[in-house]
Design a protein around this motif. Structure first.
Motif, PDB file in Angstrom:
ATOM      1  N   ASN A 178      49.503  39.187-100.970  1.00 30.66           N
ATOM      2  CA  ASN A 178      50.743  38.901-100.253  1.00 30.66           C
ATOM      3  C   ASN A 178      50.595  39.109 -98.749  1.00 30.66           C
ATOM      4  OD1 ASN A 178      53.442  40.462 -99.128  1.00 30.66           O
ATOM      5  ND2 ASN A 178      53.961  38.698-100.411  1.00 30.66           N
ATOM      6  N   ASP A 179      49.738  40.058 -98.375  1.00 27.51           N
ATOM      7  CA  ASP A 179      49.620  40.466 -96.971  1.00 27.51           C
ATOM      8  C   ASP A 179      48.129  40.566 -96.641  1.00 27.51           C
ATOM      9  OD1 ASP A 179      49.651  41.735 -94.507  1.00 27.51           O
ATOM     10  OD2 ASP A 179      51.113  43.254 -95.078  1.00 27.51           O
ATOM     11  N   LEU A 180      47.649  39.678 -95.759  1.00 27.20           N
ATOM     12  CA  LEU A 180      46.232  39.637 -95.385  1.00 27.20           C
ATOM     13  C   LEU A 180      46.114  39.805 -93.879  1.00 27.20           C
ATOM     14  CD1 LEU A 180      43.232  39.188 -95.992  1.00 27.20           C
ATOM     15  CD2 LEU A 180      43.649  36.722 -95.827  1.00 27.20           C
ATOM     16  N   LEU A 204      50.042  36.512 -92.752  1.00 31.93           N
ATOM     17  CA  LEU A 204      48.651  36.158 -92.461  1.00 31.93           C
ATOM     18  C   LEU A 204      48.362  36.485 -90.996  1.00 31.93           C
ATOM     19  CD1 LEU A 204      45.917  34.851 -93.120  1.00 31.93           C
ATOM     20  CD2 LEU A 204      46.956  32.625 -92.611  1.00 31.93           C
ATOM     21  N   TYR A 205      47.454  37.451 -90.785  1.00 32.38           N
ATOM     22  CA  TYR A 205      47.096  37.891 -89.439  1.00 32.38           C
ATOM     23  C   TYR A 205      45.583  37.745 -89.260  1.00 32.38           C
ATOM     24  CZ  TYR A 205      51.626  40.202 -90.100  1.00 32.38           C
ATOM     25  OH  TYR A 205      52.949  40.470 -90.381  1.00 32.38           O
ATOM     26  N   GLU A 227      55.137  35.023 -91.737  1.00 29.07           N
ATOM     27  CA  GLU A 227      54.523  35.193 -90.415  1.00 29.07           C
ATOM     28  C   GLU A 227      53.080  34.716 -90.467  1.00 29.07           C
ATOM     29  OE1 GLU A 227      54.886  39.201 -89.052  1.00 29.07           O
ATOM     30  OE2 GLU A 227      57.089  39.176 -89.083  1.00 29.07           O
ATOM     31  N   VAL A 228      52.696  33.923 -89.460  1.00 25.72           N
ATOM     32  CA  VAL A 228      51.322  33.428 -89.329  1.00 25.72           C
ATOM     33  C   VAL A 228      50.866  33.656 -87.895  1.00 25.72           C
ATOM     34  CG1 VAL A 228      49.790  31.432 -89.439  1.00 25.72           C
ATOM     35  CG2 VAL A 228      51.601  31.678 -91.134  1.00 25.72           C
ATOM     36  N   LEU A 249      59.209  30.357 -93.084  1.00 22.11           N
ATOM     37  CA  LEU A 249      58.411  30.791 -91.931  1.00 22.11           C
ATOM     38  C   LEU A 249      59.309  31.181 -90.754  1.00 22.11           C
ATOM     39  CD1 LEU A 249      55.358  31.026 -91.292  1.00 22.11           C
ATOM     40  CD2 LEU A 249      55.545  28.826 -90.129  1.00 22.11           C
ATOM     41  N   LYS A 250      59.019  32.370 -90.188  1.00 21.20           N
ATOM     42  CA  LYS A 250      59.780  32.857 -89.040  1.00 21.20           C
ATOM     43  C   LYS A 250      58.947  32.939 -87.768  1.00 21.20           C
ATOM     44  CE  LYS A 250      63.134  35.535 -91.712  1.00 21.20           C
ATOM     45  NZ  LYS A 250      63.770  36.865 -91.929  1.00 21.20           N
TER      46      LYS A 250
END
Length: 330
Positions: A178-180, A204-205, A227-228, A249-250
Motif C-alpha cells: 500500500n505504501d512504497l 508512491l515516493y 500521492e505520487v 489522487l491528491k
C-alpha cells in the motif's frame, strides 16, 4: 536467576549466549520459544557498535528470559511480533539481525538509526512481515531480490539511504503493498515491468533518485493512489493519459525530470487533485483547458517548460488556487 551486566559484552555474557543457543540446538524442547528469541536479539545487540545504548538497558539476558517486556519489543502468545526501535541511536549493521529466529515478526520499525552496509538477502525469511521501515540510515548497495518473498508486506520504507542499482523485478510480487517509499537514494534504471502488479498502492515516493525511462502507463490502473512523488529523477517520454483514471489522487509531483510531449487533457479528470507540479521538464503544446476542472487545486506549477499558446481562461475556475507558476515558457 542469572543476571548479566549491561555494557560491552563480557566473556561471561558471550558464553551464556553460546550455552543457551547450544541448548536450543541440541534440546529444542528444553527452552521456550521466547527464550530463543531473547537469546537471538541479545546476540544481535551485542554486535552493535554501541551495545551500551541507554535505551536498551532492559535488554538483559537471563536464563529462560522473555524479551516481551524489553524496550521496543511486543509479543503475541509469548513470541515476538513487533520491533519498534525507530530513532533509538542504534549504530550497527543488519548482518547479525536474527532473521531466521523471529518467525512471527509482523512489524519492524527501525527508522532513523545508523544502520550501514547492505540489506541481507535473509530479509526474505520474514514471511509474515506486514510493515518494514528502514528509512533514514546509511544502508547501501542494491535492494535484495529476496524482498519479493515478503508477500504479506503492506508498507515498505527504504527512503533516505544510499541504496543503488535498479528497483528489483521481484518487487512486483508484493501485491498487498500500500505504501512504497524508495525516495532519496541512488536508484537508477527504469521501473521494472512487474511494477504494474502493485495495484493496491496508495502512496508512491521515489523522488530524488536517478530513475530513467518512461512513467509506467499501468499506474493508471492503481485505483487507490493518493500521492505520487516522482520528482528529481531522469524520467523521459510522455505523461501517460491513463493517469486520468486516478480519481483518488491528491498529489502529483513529476517536476525536475526529462518528460516531453503535451500535458494530457485527461489530467482534468483528477477532481480530487490539490497539488500538480510538472515544472522543469520539456513539456510542449498548450495548457489544456480541462485543468479548469480541478476545483480542489491549491498549487499548479508548470514553469520552466516549453509550453506555448495562451493561458486558458478556465484556470479562473480554480477558486482554491493559492500558488500558480507558469513562468519560463513560450
Amino acid at each position: 536467576m542469572i543476571s548479566v551486566p549491561i555494557g560491552k559484552p563480557s566473556f561471561f555474557t558471550v558464553h551464556l549466549v553460546f550455552v543457551l543457543l547450544t541448548i536450543l540446538f541440541c534440546f529444542p524442547g528444553s527452552v521456550s520459544a521466547s527464550a530463543e528469541e531473547a537469546a537471538a536479539l541479545f546476540k544481535w545487540k551485542s554486535s552493535f557498535f554501541n551495545p551500551d545504548n541507554p535505551l536498551l538497558t532492559s535488554w538483559i539476558l537471563q536464563q529462560n528470559s522473555s524479551p516481551c517486556s524489553w524496550y521496543g519489543v511486543s509479543c503475541i502468545k509469548g513470541s515476538v511480533n513487533r520491533l519498534n526501535l525507530s530513532d533509538s541511536n542504534i549504530i550497527s549493521t543488519l548482518y547479525d539481525f536474527p532473521f531466521s529466529s523471529l518467525p512471527n515478526l509482523e512489524y519492524v520499525d527501525m527508522a532513523v538509526n545508523e544502520f550501514s552496509g547492505s540489506i541481507p538477502p535473509q530479509i526474505g525469511n520474514l514471511s509474515k512481515l506486514i510493515y518494514l521501515d528502514l528509512q533514514g540510515g546509511a544502508l547501501s548497495n542494491e535492494i535484495p531480490r529476496e524482498i519479493g518473498f515478503l508477500k504479506n508486506l503492506q508498507t515498505l520504507h527504504l527512503n533516505g539511504n544510499y541504496l543503488n542499482g535498479s528497483i528489483p523485478e521481484e518487487i512486483g510480487q508484493l501485491r498487498f503493498l500500500n505504501d512504497l517509499a524508495l525516495a532519496a537514494n541512488n536508484l537508477d534504471g527504469p521501473f521494472p515491468a512487474s511494477f504494474g502488479n502493485l495495484k493496491n498502492l496508495s502512496y508512491l515516493y521515489v523522488y530524488d533518485n536517478h530513475l530513467s525511462g518512461p512513467i509506467p502507463p499501468e499506474l493508471g490502473n492503481f485505483d487507490n493512489l493518493v500521492e505520487v512523488y516522482m520528482d528529481g529523477n531522469q524520467l523521459s517520454g510522455h505523461i501517460p493519459s491513463t493517469l486520468g483514471n486516478l480519481n483518488k489522487l491528491k498529489v502529483l509531483y513529476r517536476f525536475s525530470n526529462n518528460l516531453s510531449g503535451s500535458i494530457p487533457s485527461e489530467i482534468g479528470n483528477l477532481t480530487s487533485l490539490n497539488t500538480l507540479s510538472l515544472f522543469k521538464n520539456n513539456l510542449t503544446g498548450s495548457i489544456p483547458p480541462s485543468l479548469g476542472n480541478l476545483r480542489n487545486l491549491t498549487l499548479l506549477h508548470l514553469y520552466a517548460n516549453q509550453l506555448s499558446g495562451s493561458i486558458p481562461k478556465e484556470l479562473g475556475n480554480l477558486m482554491l488556487l493559492e500558488d500558480l507558476e507558469l513562468s519560463n515558457n513560450l
